[in-house]
Write an enzyme that holds these catalytic residues in place. Structure first.
Site, PDB file in Angstrom:
ATOM      1  N   SER A  74       0.852  -1.188   0.000  1.00 28.57           N
ATOM      2  CA  SER A  74       0.000   0.000   0.000  1.00 28.57           C
ATOM      3  C   SER A  74       0.887   1.237   0.000  1.00 28.57           C
ATOM      4  O   SER A  74       2.058   1.182   0.394  1.00 28.57           O
ATOM      5  CB  SER A  74      -0.887   0.001   1.249  1.00 28.57           C
ATOM      6  OG  SER A  74      -1.454   1.275   1.487  1.00 28.57           O
ATOM      7  N   TYR A 100      -0.207  -0.746  10.413  1.00 30.93           N
ATOM      8  CA  TYR A 100      -0.565  -1.070   9.031  1.00 30.93           C
ATOM      9  C   TYR A 100       0.568  -0.690   8.085  1.00 30.93           C
ATOM     10  O   TYR A 100       0.941  -1.468   7.192  1.00 30.93           O
ATOM     11  CB  TYR A 100      -1.838  -0.318   8.659  1.00 30.93           C
ATOM     12  CG  TYR A 100      -2.334  -0.576   7.255  1.00 30.93           C
ATOM     13  CD1 TYR A 100      -2.996  -1.753   6.931  1.00 30.93           C
ATOM     14  CD2 TYR A 100      -2.150   0.373   6.252  1.00 30.93           C
ATOM     15  CE1 TYR A 100      -3.459  -1.990   5.648  1.00 30.93           C
ATOM     16  CE2 TYR A 100      -2.611   0.150   4.963  1.00 30.93           C
ATOM     17  CZ  TYR A 100      -3.267  -1.034   4.667  1.00 30.93           C
ATOM     18  OH  TYR A 100      -3.716  -1.257   3.392  1.00 30.93           O
TER      19      TYR A 100
END
Length: 235
Positions: A74, A100
């Site tokens: 990401s 994350y």
């Protein structure tokens, strides 16, 4: 034009057509038909994130002429590298966005290490950034996180994609002939991303990949730690 040139052209088409899923699907079908007509073997496509994959992938690669792993990262990876001194986030208050970000850097490092170790068996691994896609994940966001995303979108850091557009780069990594034997790459918007320094600003390089996500030494260190934590063999 050779396969490499054809593949580059298809990647450009994918990007130019705004990652149109129907156009990409037709490209994939044409690619597979061309490979079948030339007598080349169909690639064994696999996705995963565990060091226990090697045995199954190696058997598939031997049977079908190659195997691929697609690791999903990401843009968030640009916010943090892997903190080897706090892998379990036990120091200080837990920050889900930081966790994350670190996990997405780790996914990319996995692909780098897996390719180095498994390429001899016909296995390659690449990392993709699908882009911002509205999924069920957002329902867990706090108001602060939602405002942060809205501000980033307004500033042009990213634009939300459809689910099909988000899947396009993963499909490129999984089936594009030019990547059949090339691994350790980071793809963004259906093409290889450009590398930026670790101190580069996300807002200025939304389609880049930080050096800490492709560093071979960090990849090997993470592989060793992961194998120890999961009791997996260092194959």
């Amino acid at each position: 034009m050779g396969e490499k040139g054809d593949a580059a052209g298809r990647v450009k088409e994918c990007h130019a057509e705004r990652l149109s899923p129907p156009r990409l699907a037709k490209t994939i079908v044409r690619s597979r038909r061309a490979r079948a007509g030339s007598g080349s073997s169909r690639p064994n496509v696999s996705c995963g994130s565990s060091t226990g994959l090697h045995g199954a992938l190696a058997r598939g690669a031997a049977e079908r002429g190659g195997a691929r792993v697609v690791a999903v990262s990401s843009t968030a990876h640009m916010r943090a590298g892997v903190d080897f001194d706090d892998l379990h986030h036990t120091r200080g208050p837990y920050d889900p966005q930081l966790a994350y970000a670190r996990s997405k850097t780790a996914n990319s490092l996995f692909a780098v290490a897996a390719t180095r170790r498994w390429a001899r068996d016909g296995i390659v691994a690449n990392t993709v950034n699908p882009g911002g896609v509205a999924t069920g994940l957002q329902r867990h966001f706090t108001q602060r996180q939602r405002r942060s995303l809205d501000a980033a979108e307004a500033a042009g850091v990213f634009t939300y994609k459809t689910v099909g557009q988000g899947a396009a780069t993963t499909m490129v990594a999984a089936v594009l002939p030019a990547l059949a034997h090339a691994g350790g790459r980071y793809l963004d918007d259906c093409q290889e991303a450009y590398t930026v320094p670790d101190d580069a600003a996300l807002a200025e390089h939304p389609h880049g990949v930080k050096e800490w996500a492709l560093d071979p030494a960090l990849a090997e260190r993470l592989w060793t730690v992961s194998a120890a934590l999961t009791s997996a063999p260092l194959s």
